[in-house]
Scaffold this motif. Structure first.
Motif, PDB file in Angstrom:
ATOM      1  N   VAL A  51       0.834  -1.203   0.000  1.00  0.00           N
ATOM      2  CA  VAL A  51       0.000   0.000   0.000  1.00  0.00           C
ATOM      3  C   VAL A  51       0.869   1.253   0.000  1.00  0.00           C
ATOM      4  O   VAL A  51       0.620   2.212  -0.731  1.00  0.00           O
ATOM      5  N   TRP A  52       1.907   1.242   0.823  1.00  0.00           N
ATOM      6  CA  TRP A  52       2.813   2.387   0.894  1.00  0.00           C
ATOM      7  C   TRP A  52       3.447   2.672  -0.458  1.00  0.00           C
ATOM      8  O   TRP A  52       3.613   3.829  -0.849  1.00  0.00           O
ATOM      9  N   PRO A  65      -5.971   5.559   4.017  1.00  0.00           N
ATOM     10  CA  PRO A  65      -4.669   5.478   4.692  1.00  0.00           C
ATOM     11  C   PRO A  65      -4.099   6.807   5.192  1.00  0.00           C
ATOM     12  O   PRO A  65      -3.361   6.819   6.179  1.00  0.00           O
ATOM     13  N   ILE A  66      -4.412   7.912   4.521  1.00  0.00           N
ATOM     14  CA  ILE A  66      -3.845   9.198   4.949  1.00  0.00           C
ATOM     15  C   ILE A  66      -4.719   9.739   6.084  1.00  0.00           C
ATOM     16  O   ILE A  66      -5.741  10.386   5.861  1.00  0.00           O
ATOM     17  N   ILE A 101     -11.214   9.766   8.292  1.00  0.00           N
ATOM     18  CA  ILE A 101     -11.988   8.899   9.180  1.00  0.00           C
ATOM     19  C   ILE A 101     -11.129   8.096  10.152  1.00  0.00           C
ATOM     20  O   ILE A 101     -11.665   7.479  11.073  1.00  0.00           O
ATOM     21  N   SER A 102      -9.821   8.093   9.981  1.00  0.00           N
ATOM     22  CA  SER A 102      -8.966   7.302  10.860  1.00  0.00           C
ATOM     23  C   SER A 102      -8.813   7.890  12.260  1.00  0.00           C
ATOM     24  O   SER A 102      -8.369   7.201  13.174  1.00  0.00           O
ATOM     25  N   VAL A 118       3.662  17.383   8.885  1.00  0.00           N
ATOM     26  CA  VAL A 118       3.831  15.996   9.313  1.00  0.00           C
ATOM     27  C   VAL A 118       2.664  15.198   8.749  1.00  0.00           C
ATOM     28  O   VAL A 118       1.495  15.543   8.985  1.00  0.00           O
ATOM     29  N   TYR A 119       2.975  14.155   7.992  1.00  0.00           N
ATOM     30  CA  TYR A 119       1.970  13.283   7.397  1.00  0.00           C
ATOM     31  C   TYR A 119       1.822  12.039   8.262  1.00  0.00           C
ATOM     32  O   TYR A 119       2.818  11.369   8.564  1.00  0.00           O
ATOM     33  N   LEU A 120       0.601  11.709   8.659  1.00  0.00           N
ATOM     34  CA  LEU A 120       0.318  10.506   9.426  1.00  0.00           C
ATOM     35  C   LEU A 120      -0.395   9.519   8.511  1.00  0.00           C
ATOM     36  O   LEU A 120      -1.497   9.801   8.023  1.00  0.00           O
TER      37      LEU A 120
END
Length: 268
Positions: free
Chosen positions: A33-34, A97-98, A229-230, A87-89
């Motif tokens: 996925v990454w 995923p983002i 939504i994470s 900063v990307y989580l």
């Protein structure tokens, strides 16, 4: 003769059906996925190891996949000359995923962020820092958790609607002018993922989540975030702000996926 590791010996004793259920960082598809997300966010830009830029703190095994505490701690002093811009989580195996992109300024003092997230399946959680010179640095942690995005809400829907958008700032101890001070923003919001089924009606609650946060101090931007939504129910964020002599107003403005807007202020 080849010497087997303890893990290899253990795996050799398991039936094929059990082996198929095991997921570890050694799986060939662990980064699949990454490998798709990376070019969409960063193109072909190189990404260095985190080293002395940031540290990602996450549990190896989560107690509750719907409320997984994460802390991104940076090791760069925010200054006009050198600072972390974003900063990307990223949570590889989540439906979206983002999880969030957090933007900072030199006025942040530090570009740290702590929050709670949902994790849908075993996989990597990643934090990528983008410096003001455009360089990228990544820390990652394999987290064992599953089912977080489809977990039911803990709060009664009617009660959640009654308190929708209420916010509160917290800070520990006396604030020190001119230095980074840790503050906490608590938001009352169901943050429905759209993937949780109501066991009584057998219907899925529509997605409804905080998608944007803007934080300012004395009218100057400190931190803002684009979210998805994470982020767990009742979003909670801890970050830094640098109070100035004479005080100023800390303000948070949020916008959710139903275009509802809320704000809260506190004088520091």
């Amino acid at each position: 003769m080849m010497k087997l590791t303890r893990r290899a010996i253990l795996l050799s004793t398991l039936p094929a059906s059990a082996l198929a259920q095991i997921k570890t960082p050694d799986d060939a598809d662990a980064n699949a996925v990454w490998d798709k997300i990376r070019p969409s966010l960063f193109g072909k830009r190189p990404i260095a190891a985190a080293d002395s830029v940031l540290v990602l703190e996450a549990p190896v095994r989560a107690e509750d996949a719907a409320v997984v505490p994460l802390a991104i701690r940076t090791q760069v002093e925010q200054s006009a000359q050198k600072y972390i811009d974003a900063v990307y989580l990223i949570i590889d195996n989540n439906p979206s995923p983002i999880a969030g992109v957090f933007h900072f300024t030199p006025r942040s003092g530090r570009a740290d962020i702590e929050t709670r997230v949902r994790i849908n399946d075993y996989g990597y959680v990643r934090a990528v820092a983008e410096m003001n010179d455009g360089s990228l640095h990544m820390a990652s942690q394999w987290v064992k958790a599953s089912g977080g995005c489809s977990a039911p809400a803990t709060k009664d829907p009617a009660e959640a609607q009654a308190t929708l958008g209420r916010m509160k700032f917290l800070h520990a101890g006396a604030l020190v002018d001119g230095q980074p001070n840790l503050v906490q923003l608590m938001i009352s919001h169901p943050n429905n993922s759209g993937l949780a089924m109501d066991q009584a009606t057998r219907q899925y609650a529509p997605s409804h989540y905080v998608r944007r946060i803007n934080v300012s101090y004395g009218g100057q931007r400190v931190m803002d975030a684009d979210l998805d939504i994470s982020i767990s129910e009742n979003p909670n964020f801890r970050f830094y702000v640098v109070p100035q002599a004479g005080g100023g107003v800390l303000k948070a403005e949020i916008e959710d996926s139903h275009d509802k807007r809320f704000e809260a202020t506190q004088r520091l």
